[in-house]
Design a protein around this motif. Structure first.
Motif, PDB file in Angstrom:
ATOM      1  N   VAL A  51     -39.907   8.200 -58.594  1.00  0.00           N
ATOM      2  CA  VAL A  51     -38.889   8.852 -59.170  1.00  0.00           C
ATOM      3  C   VAL A  51     -39.431  10.330 -59.760  1.00  0.00           C
ATOM      4  O   VAL A  51     -40.189  10.234 -60.337  1.00  0.00           O
ATOM      5  N   GLY A  52     -38.600  11.249 -59.402  1.00  0.00           N
ATOM      6  CA  GLY A  52     -39.037  12.493 -59.876  1.00  0.00           C
ATOM      7  C   GLY A  52     -39.990  13.311 -59.241  1.00  0.00           C
ATOM      8  O   GLY A  52     -40.266  14.239 -59.475  1.00  0.00           O
ATOM      9  N   LEU A  53     -40.545  12.808 -58.235  1.00  0.00           N
ATOM     10  CA  LEU A  53     -41.633  13.616 -57.484  1.00  0.00           C
ATOM     11  C   LEU A  53     -40.883  14.677 -56.712  1.00  0.00           C
ATOM     12  O   LEU A  53     -40.005  14.247 -56.026  1.00  0.00           O
ATOM     13  N   PRO A  54     -41.688  15.623 -56.517  1.00  0.00           N
ATOM     14  CA  PRO A  54     -41.294  16.607 -55.451  1.00  0.00           C
ATOM     15  C   PRO A  54     -41.597  16.018 -53.975  1.00  0.00           C
ATOM     16  O   PRO A  54     -42.264  15.131 -53.926  1.00  0.00           O
ATOM     17  N   PRO A  55     -40.654  16.741 -53.197  1.00  0.00           N
ATOM     18  CA  PRO A  55     -40.973  16.328 -51.753  1.00  0.00           C
ATOM     19  C   PRO A  55     -42.675  16.504 -51.330  1.00  0.00           C
ATOM     20  O   PRO A  55     -43.175  17.306 -51.748  1.00  0.00           O
ATOM     21  N   PHE A  56     -42.776  15.613 -50.426  1.00  0.00           N
ATOM     22  CA  PHE A  56     -44.260  15.427 -49.747  1.00  0.00           C
ATOM     23  C   PHE A  56     -45.398  15.034 -50.753  1.00  0.00           C
ATOM     24  O   PHE A  56     -46.367  15.115 -50.399  1.00  0.00           O
ATOM     25  N   SER A  57     -44.678  14.354 -51.666  1.00  0.00           N
ATOM     26  CA  SER A  57     -45.728  13.710 -52.497  1.00  0.00           C
ATOM     27  C   SER A  57     -46.062  12.362 -52.238  1.00  0.00           C
ATOM     28  O   SER A  57     -45.337  11.732 -51.526  1.00  0.00           O
ATOM     29  N   LEU A  58     -47.442  11.934 -52.459  1.00  0.00           N
ATOM     30  CA  LEU A  58     -47.888  10.575 -52.367  1.00  0.00           C
ATOM     31  C   LEU A  58     -47.416   9.621 -53.315  1.00  0.00           C
ATOM     32  O   LEU A  58     -47.599   9.963 -54.351  1.00  0.00           O
ATOM     33  N   TYR A  59     -47.145   8.332 -52.769  1.00  0.00           N
ATOM     34  CA  TYR A  59     -46.915   7.309 -53.840  1.00  0.00           C
ATOM     35  C   TYR A  59     -47.288   6.058 -53.173  1.00  0.00           C
ATOM     36  O   TYR A  59     -47.256   5.995 -51.985  1.00  0.00           O
TER      37      TYR A  59
ATOM     38  N   LYS B 164     -47.417   6.150 -49.102  1.00  0.00           N
ATOM     39  CA  LYS B 164     -46.436   6.663 -48.428  1.00  0.00           C
ATOM     40  C   LYS B 164     -46.161   8.247 -48.958  1.00  0.00           C
ATOM     41  O   LYS B 164     -46.578   8.357 -50.026  1.00  0.00           O
ATOM     42  N   ILE B 165     -45.230   8.817 -48.116  1.00  0.00           N
ATOM     43  CA  ILE B 165     -45.063  10.207 -48.466  1.00  0.00           C
ATOM     44  C   ILE B 165     -43.570  10.434 -48.627  1.00  0.00           C
ATOM     45  O   ILE B 165     -42.669   9.826 -47.858  1.00  0.00           O
ATOM     46  N   LEU B 166     -43.100  10.937 -49.964  1.00  0.00           N
ATOM     47  CA  LEU B 166     -41.890  11.188 -50.128  1.00  0.00           C
ATOM     48  C   LEU B 166     -41.118  12.525 -49.351  1.00  0.00           C
ATOM     49  O   LEU B 166     -41.713  13.606 -49.547  1.00  0.00           O
ATOM     50  N   LEU B 167     -40.412  12.154 -48.336  1.00  0.00           N
ATOM     51  CA  LEU B 167     -39.891  13.161 -47.732  1.00  0.00           C
ATOM     52  C   LEU B 167     -38.731  13.827 -48.073  1.00  0.00           C
ATOM     53  O   LEU B 167     -37.705  13.326 -49.147  1.00  0.00           O
TER      54      LEU B 167
END
Length: 99
Positions: free
Chosen positions: A58-66, A73-76
């Motif tokens: 939640v609230g991460l910018p695109p391409f952040s890892l979590y 995973k990568i947040l696309l």
């Protein structure tokens, strides 16, 4: 941790007195260096260690890892990170007849 695909260019040695040619050469080398740093080329790292990855994207910018369990995973850009979503609904009643 070392970058495999990029090495900083060697800087030219300074002359004893001011030399326009030397300064031009230095600026060219620095431009190459900063162009590489600013590029969108993939970064190849050796020995990368990721610690304290968030489990909630939640609230991460695109391409952040979590972290998702034991997976990274990568947040696309098309993904959305939503914190705890649940819903219940009821519509009238249902009668089941077994005959």
């Amino acid at each position: 941790m070392a970058m495999r695909s990029f090495r900083a260019p060697p800087l030219p040695l300074a002359p004893q007195e001011y030399d326009k040619g030397y300064l031009d050469q230095l600026v060219r080398v620095l431009n190459i260096y900063f162009t590489h740093l600013d590029s969108q080329n993939p970064l190849h790292l050796e020995g990368l260690v990721l610690t304290d990855l968030t489990e909630a994207p939640v609230g991460l910018p695109p391409f952040s890892l979590y972290r998702d369990g034991r997976s990274v995973k990568i947040l696309l850009p098309q993904d959305t990170g939503v914190a705890g979503l649940s819903a219940t609904a009821s519509v009238g009643s249902v009668t089941v007849t077994i005959g």
